[in-house]
Design a protein around this motif. Structure first.
Motif, PDB file in Angstrom:
ATOM      1  N   GLN A  98       0.937  -1.223   0.016  1.00 22.69           N
ATOM      2  CA  GLN A  98      -0.068   0.098   0.032  1.00 22.69           C
ATOM      3  C   GLN A  98       0.917   1.216   0.157  1.00 22.69           C
ATOM      4  O   GLN A  98       1.959   1.327   0.269  1.00 22.69           O
ATOM      5  CB  GLN A  98      -0.966   0.015   1.254  1.00 22.69           C
ATOM      6  N   MET A  99       0.356   2.451  -0.302  1.00 24.37           N
ATOM      7  CA  MET A  99       1.089   3.484  -0.576  1.00 24.37           C
ATOM      8  C   MET A  99       1.882   3.910   0.684  1.00 24.37           C
ATOM      9  O   MET A  99       3.101   4.612   0.567  1.00 24.37           O
ATOM     10  CB  MET A  99       0.164   4.654  -0.832  1.00 24.37           C
ATOM     11  N   LYS A 100       1.307   3.573   1.864  1.00 25.42           N
ATOM     12  CA  LYS A 100       2.179   4.194   3.249  1.00 25.42           C
ATOM     13  C   LYS A 100       3.238   3.028   3.267  1.00 25.42           C
ATOM     14  O   LYS A 100       4.442   3.638   3.634  1.00 25.42           O
ATOM     15  CB  LYS A 100       1.109   3.913   4.298  1.00 25.42           C
ATOM     16  N   GLN A 101       3.170   1.759   2.820  1.00 21.21           N
ATOM     17  CA  GLN A 101       4.266   0.913   2.858  1.00 21.21           C
ATOM     18  C   GLN A 101       5.304   1.168   1.932  1.00 21.21           C
ATOM     19  O   GLN A 101       6.774   1.305   2.263  1.00 21.21           O
ATOM     20  CB  GLN A 101       3.669  -0.295   2.810  1.00 21.21           C
ATOM     21  N   VAL A 102       5.002   1.732   0.675  1.00 17.28           N
ATOM     22  CA  VAL A 102       5.778   2.359  -0.186  1.00 17.28           C
ATOM     23  C   VAL A 102       6.534   3.691   0.382  1.00 17.28           C
ATOM     24  O   VAL A 102       7.839   3.570   0.397  1.00 17.28           O
ATOM     25  CB  VAL A 102       5.167   2.530  -1.468  1.00 17.28           C
ATOM     26  N   VAL A 141      11.481   5.963   2.305  1.00 12.56           N
ATOM     27  CA  VAL A 141      11.832   7.153   3.183  1.00 12.56           C
ATOM     28  C   VAL A 141      11.356   8.486   3.027  1.00 12.56           C
ATOM     29  O   VAL A 141      12.017   9.313   2.814  1.00 12.56           O
ATOM     30  CB  VAL A 141      13.233   7.225   3.677  1.00 12.56           C
ATOM     31  N   LEU A 142      10.124   8.673   2.442  1.00 14.05           N
ATOM     32  CA  LEU A 142       9.356   9.619   2.077  1.00 14.05           C
ATOM     33  C   LEU A 142       7.970   9.664   2.541  1.00 14.05           C
ATOM     34  O   LEU A 142       7.626   8.634   3.175  1.00 14.05           O
ATOM     35  CB  LEU A 142       9.284   9.754   0.514  1.00 14.05           C
ATOM     36  N   SER A 143       7.625  11.230   2.562  1.00 13.66           N
ATOM     37  CA  SER A 143       6.059  11.098   3.356  1.00 13.66           C
ATOM     38  C   SER A 143       5.122  10.694   2.140  1.00 13.66           C
ATOM     39  O   SER A 143       5.565  10.303   0.809  1.00 13.66           O
ATOM     40  CB  SER A 143       5.835  12.643   3.493  1.00 13.66           C
ATOM     41  N   GLN A 144       3.886  10.399   2.594  1.00 14.51           N
ATOM     42  CA  GLN A 144       2.814   9.753   1.572  1.00 14.51           C
ATOM     43  C   GLN A 144       2.818  10.784   0.780  1.00 14.51           C
ATOM     44  O   GLN A 144       2.320  10.314  -0.613  1.00 14.51           O
ATOM     45  CB  GLN A 144       1.598   9.419   2.486  1.00 14.51           C
ATOM     46  N   SER A 145       2.596  11.870   0.817  1.00 18.50           N
ATOM     47  CA  SER A 145       2.381  12.943  -0.306  1.00 18.50           C
ATOM     48  C   SER A 145       3.582  13.070  -1.243  1.00 18.50           C
ATOM     49  O   SER A 145       3.367  12.989  -2.551  1.00 18.50           O
ATOM     50  CB  SER A 145       2.077  14.218   0.306  1.00 18.50           C
ATOM     51  N   ALA A 146       4.668  13.103  -0.571  1.00 18.67           N
ATOM     52  CA  ALA A 146       5.997  13.214  -1.656  1.00 18.67           C
ATOM     53  C   ALA A 146       5.873  11.740  -2.526  1.00 18.67           C
ATOM     54  O   ALA A 146       6.232  11.784  -3.654  1.00 18.67           O
ATOM     55  CB  ALA A 146       7.194  13.259  -0.793  1.00 18.67           C
ATOM     56  N   THR A 147       5.523  10.482  -1.971  1.00 20.46           N
ATOM     57  CA  THR A 147       5.571   9.519  -2.599  1.00 20.46           C
ATOM     58  C   THR A 147       4.485   9.537  -3.604  1.00 20.46           C
ATOM     59  O   THR A 147       4.726   8.749  -4.962  1.00 20.46           O
ATOM     60  CB  THR A 147       5.357   8.011  -1.591  1.00 20.46           C
ATOM     61  N   THR A 148       3.317   9.823  -3.209  1.00 18.85           N
ATOM     62  CA  THR A 148       2.222  10.012  -4.390  1.00 18.85           C
ATOM     63  C   THR A 148       2.658  10.893  -5.468  1.00 18.85           C
ATOM     64  O   THR A 148       2.453  10.297  -6.654  1.00 18.85           O
ATOM     65  CB  THR A 148       0.701  10.370  -3.882  1.00 18.85           C
ATOM     66  N   ARG A 149       3.305  11.990  -5.122  1.00 15.29           N
ATOM     67  CA  ARG A 149       3.852  12.932  -6.256  1.00 15.29           C
ATOM     68  C   ARG A 149       4.804  11.990  -7.137  1.00 15.29           C
ATOM     69  O   ARG A 149       4.993  12.130  -8.515  1.00 15.29           O
ATOM     70  CB  ARG A 149       4.445  14.191  -5.687  1.00 15.29           C
ATOM     71  N   LEU A 150       5.650  11.242  -6.457  1.00 12.79           N
ATOM     72  CA  LEU A 150       6.870  10.612  -7.274  1.00 12.79           C
ATOM     73  C   LEU A 150       6.211   9.500  -8.016  1.00 12.79           C
ATOM     74  O   LEU A 150       6.467   9.164  -9.253  1.00 12.79           O
ATOM     75  CB  LEU A 150       7.808   9.955  -6.239  1.00 12.79           C
ATOM     76  N   VAL A 151       5.327   8.679  -7.476  1.00  9.35           N
ATOM     77  CA  VAL A 151       4.411   7.724  -8.321  1.00  9.35           C
ATOM     78  C   VAL A 151       3.958   8.366  -9.548  1.00  9.35           C
ATOM     79  O   VAL A 151       4.034   7.927 -10.816  1.00  9.35           O
ATOM     80  CB  VAL A 151       3.738   7.058  -7.403  1.00  9.35           C
TER      81      VAL A 151
END
Length: 152
Positions: free
Chosen positions: A62-66, A71-81
């Motif tokens: 799930q996005m939180k696990q990713v 080692v990014l916030s969920q919002s930064a990970t979502t932007r990266l995805v």
């Protein structure tokens, strides 16, 4: 404990050395990945983490696990995805058992780019560690990092 306590000072110096080593490694790998593959360290890390998913029980993150894994916030990970999805390197889909969950898979193009970039990442890491080992303050940390692979 006071700010001049030798134990606190040594701890602070150790943290500074670790931070310096991390920065040197990350910037060296970043330059190599950008120059050869147009990838940032974070993008490479995200593709690497997602490439290890599988179809078995608990095989998709799930996005939180990713976010935790890279080692990014969920919002930064979502932007990266989103950026990698726009480049055709990832795709998203709804979790079949929980319509609120969104999973991300590496596309064929993403797997190809990741495989091309793996040797660059490994070589840059080795170069960064070798260079850092020449610094007497960083050499013990390099030795510790190199010894981790035998522990795991």
């Amino acid at each position: 404990m006071t700010a001049t306590d030798p134990a606190l000072t040594a701890l602070s110096q150790g943290w500074c050395a670790l931070s310096l080593l991390h920065g040197k490694i990350e910037s060296h790998i970043e330059r190599a990945l950008q120059a050869r593959h147009g990838l940032s360290v974070r993008e490479y890390s995200l593709l690497d983490v997602l490439s290890r998913q599988h179809d078995g029980e608990g095989g998709h993150l799930q996005m939180k696990q990713v976010a935790d894994a890279v080692v990014l916030s969920q919002s930064a990970t979502t932007r990266l995805v989103t950026r990698l999805e726009e480049r055709g390197l990832l795709s998203r889909y709804l979790c079949p058992t929980d319509r609120r969950g969104i999973y991300t898979n590496v596309s064929e193009a993403g797997f190809e780019l990741l495989e091309e970039a793996r040797p660059t990442n490994s070589t840059a890491l080795r170069e960064a560690l070798d260079s850092a080992a020449e610094n007497p303050d960083l050499a013990p940390l390099v030795k510790a990092v190199e010894g981790l692979h035998t522990v795991a």
